[in-house]
Design a protein around this motif. Structure first.
Motif, mmCIF file in Angstrom:
data_model
loop_
_atom_site.group_PDB
_atom_site.id
_atom_site.type_symbol
_atom_site.label_atom_id
_atom_site.label_comp_id
_atom_site.label_asym_id
_atom_site.label_seq_id
_atom_site.Cartn_x
_atom_site.Cartn_y
_atom_site.Cartn_z
ATOM 1 N N LYS A 75 9.753 7.005 -3.580
ATOM 2 C CA LYS A 75 10.418 5.673 -3.509
ATOM 3 C C LYS A 75 9.730 4.952 -1.999
ATOM 4 N N GLU A 76 9.569 5.781 -0.919
ATOM 5 C CA GLU A 76 8.678 5.764 0.309
ATOM 6 C C GLU A 76 7.437 5.184 0.062
ATOM 7 N N ARG A 77 6.655 5.947 -0.707
ATOM 8 C CA ARG A 77 5.423 5.569 -1.111
ATOM 9 C C ARG A 77 5.175 4.227 -1.653
ATOM 10 N N LYS A 78 5.985 4.161 -2.887
ATOM 11 C CA LYS A 78 6.033 2.930 -3.458
ATOM 12 C C LYS A 78 6.221 1.515 -2.607
ATOM 13 N N ARG A 79 7.375 1.741 -1.876
ATOM 14 C CA ARG A 79 7.593 0.657 -0.770
ATOM 15 C C ARG A 79 6.488 0.361 0.292
ATOM 16 N N VAL A 80 5.977 1.595 0.478
ATOM 17 C CA VAL A 80 4.682 1.000 1.633
ATOM 18 C C VAL A 80 3.491 0.587 0.816
ATOM 19 N N GLU A 81 3.380 1.230 -0.567
ATOM 20 C CA GLU A 81 1.998 0.438 -1.043
ATOM 21 C C GLU A 81 2.390 -0.841 -1.703
ATOM 22 N N GLU A 82 3.744 -1.309 -1.694
ATOM 23 C CA GLU A 82 3.886 -2.502 -2.254
ATOM 24 C C GLU A 82 3.506 -3.933 -1.062
ATOM 25 N N ASN A 83 4.174 -3.314 -0.268
ATOM 26 C CA ASN A 83 4.031 -3.926 1.268
ATOM 27 C C ASN A 83 2.648 -4.040 1.530
ATOM 28 N N LEU A 84 1.584 -3.169 1.749
ATOM 29 C CA LEU A 84 0.286 -3.364 2.124
ATOM 30 C C LEU A 84 -0.479 -4.130 0.666
ATOM 31 N N ARG A 85 -0.023 -4.041 -0.483
ATOM 32 C CA ARG A 85 -0.761 -4.710 -1.569
ATOM 33 C C ARG A 85 -0.465 -6.367 -1.326
ATOM 34 N N GLY A 86 0.881 -6.591 -0.819
ATOM 35 C CA GLY A 86 1.357 -7.950 -0.656
ATOM 36 C C GLY A 86 0.550 -8.589 0.337
ATOM 37 N N GLN A 87 0.094 -7.892 1.584
ATOM 38 C CA GLN A 87 -0.558 -8.196 2.498
ATOM 39 C C GLN A 87 -2.083 -7.918 2.464
ATOM 40 N N TYR A 88 -2.738 -7.275 1.875
ATOM 41 C CA TYR A 88 -4.305 -7.173 1.685
ATOM 42 C C TYR A 88 -4.672 -7.208 0.341
ATOM 43 N N GLY A 89 -4.064 -7.299 -0.586
ATOM 44 C CA GLY A 89 -4.396 -7.506 -2.162
ATOM 45 C C GLY A 89 -4.233 -6.356 -2.932
ATOM 46 N N ASP A 90 -4.548 -6.536 -4.264
ATOM 47 C CA ASP A 90 -4.070 -5.227 -5.263
ATOM 48 C C ASP A 90 -5.333 -4.269 -5.117
ATOM 49 N N ASP A 91 -6.382 -4.336 -4.991
ATOM 50 C CA ASP A 91 -7.111 -3.492 -5.013
ATOM 51 C C ASP A 91 -7.528 -2.689 -3.850
ATOM 52 N N LEU A 92 -6.394 -2.024 -3.489
ATOM 53 C CA LEU A 92 -6.411 -0.974 -2.411
ATOM 54 C C LEU A 92 -6.492 0.764 -2.906
ATOM 55 N N ASN A 93 -7.195 1.394 -2.154
ATOM 56 C CA ASN A 93 -7.159 2.714 -2.553
ATOM 57 C C ASN A 93 -6.515 3.628 -1.436
ATOM 58 N N PHE A 94 -5.504 4.323 -2.042
ATOM 59 C CA PHE A 94 -4.551 5.144 -1.153
ATOM 60 C C PHE A 94 -4.691 6.361 -0.837
ATOM 61 N N THR A 95 -4.975 7.093 0.264
ATOM 62 C CA THR A 95 -5.032 8.424 0.762
ATOM 63 C C THR A 95 -3.937 8.858 1.431
ATOM 64 N N TYR A 96 -3.164 10.058 1.233
ATOM 65 C CA TYR A 96 -1.905 10.181 2.020
ATOM 66 C C TYR A 96 -2.499 11.579 2.612
ATOM 67 N N LYS A 97 -2.006 11.777 3.721
ATOM 68 C CA LYS A 97 -2.259 12.971 4.535
ATOM 69 C C LYS A 97 -1.018 13.348 5.290
ATOM 70 N N ILE A 98 -0.834 14.558 5.291
ATOM 71 C CA ILE A 98 0.392 15.268 6.160
ATOM 72 C C ILE A 98 -0.350 15.928 7.390
ATOM 73 N N THR A 99 0.205 15.213 8.561
ATOM 74 C CA THR A 99 -0.077 15.711 9.828
ATOM 75 C C THR A 99 1.203 16.070 10.727
ATOM 76 N N PRO A 100 1.312 17.264 10.830
ATOM 77 C CA PRO A 100 2.405 17.663 11.530
ATOM 78 C C PRO A 100 2.554 17.322 12.943
ATOM 79 N N GLU A 101 1.471 17.017 13.710
ATOM 80 C CA GLU A 101 1.264 16.719 14.995
ATOM 81 C C GLU A 101 1.865 15.292 15.233
#
Length: 130
Positions: A75-101
Motif C-alpha cells: 500500500k505504501e509502495r503504491k502510494r509513493v509510486e502514484e505520487n512520483l508518477r504524477g510528478q515525473y510521468g509514467d515511465d519511471l523505473n523503481f528500485t527499492y533498497k532496505i537501508t537500516p542506517e
C-alpha cells in the motif's frame, strides 16, 4: 574530454530530434548514431560522445531509488509510486533498497532530485544545529 562548441550544438539538436514528446525514441537515436558514424562529419567523435552523455542523463532522469529502514508495505509502495508518477510521468523505473542506517523514514532519489525524510538525516541536522 573537451567538446567543441559546434559539436555540442549538433549533439543537442540531434538529441532533441530523437525526442518524442518528453520521451526518447530509441529507433530515432539508433538511426542518428548510425548516420553520424557513416557520414563522419567534423568532430563526429565528440558529437557521439556528447550524444551518449545526453542519453545517459535522460535515462538516469527516469530511475527512482527508494531507500527505507524497513520493508515497505504494498500500500505504501503504491502510494509513493502514484505520487512520483504524477510528478515525473509514467515511465519511471523503481528500485527499492532496505537501508537500516536510516533508522526510520525514507530517502527517495529521482534522477538528480533527492528527498531525504529519514530519521538519520533529521538527527544529523539537529546535531549540526548545536
Amino acid at each position: 574530454m573537451k567538446i567543441p562548441r559546434e559539436a555540442a550544438s549538433v549533439a543537442r539538436r540531434t538529441f532533441r530530434l530523437c525526442m518524442e514528446g518528453d520521451r526518447l525514441n530509441e529507433g530515432r537515436l539508433r538511426r542518428a548514431v548510425k548516420k553520424i558514424s557513416e557520414v563522419k562529419p567534423r568532430h563526429y567523435q565528440a558529437i557521439l560522445h556528447d550524444l551518449l552523455r545526453l542519453t545517459r542523463v535522460e535515462l538516469e532522469r527516469r530511475e527512482v531509488t527508494i531507500e527505507s529502514a524497513a520493508e515497505l508495505e504494498k500500500k505504501e509502495r503504491k502510494r509513493v509510486e502514484e505520487n512520483l508518477r504524477g510528478q515525473y510521468g509514467d515511465d519511471l523505473n523503481f528500485t527499492y533498497k532496505i537501508t537500516p542506517e536510516l533508522v526510520g523514514g525514507m530517502r527517495i532519489r529521482v534522477g538528480n532530485d533527492v528527498w531525504d525524510g529519514s530519521l538519520k538525516s533529521r538527527l544529523e541536522r539537529l546535531q549540526n544545529a548545536f
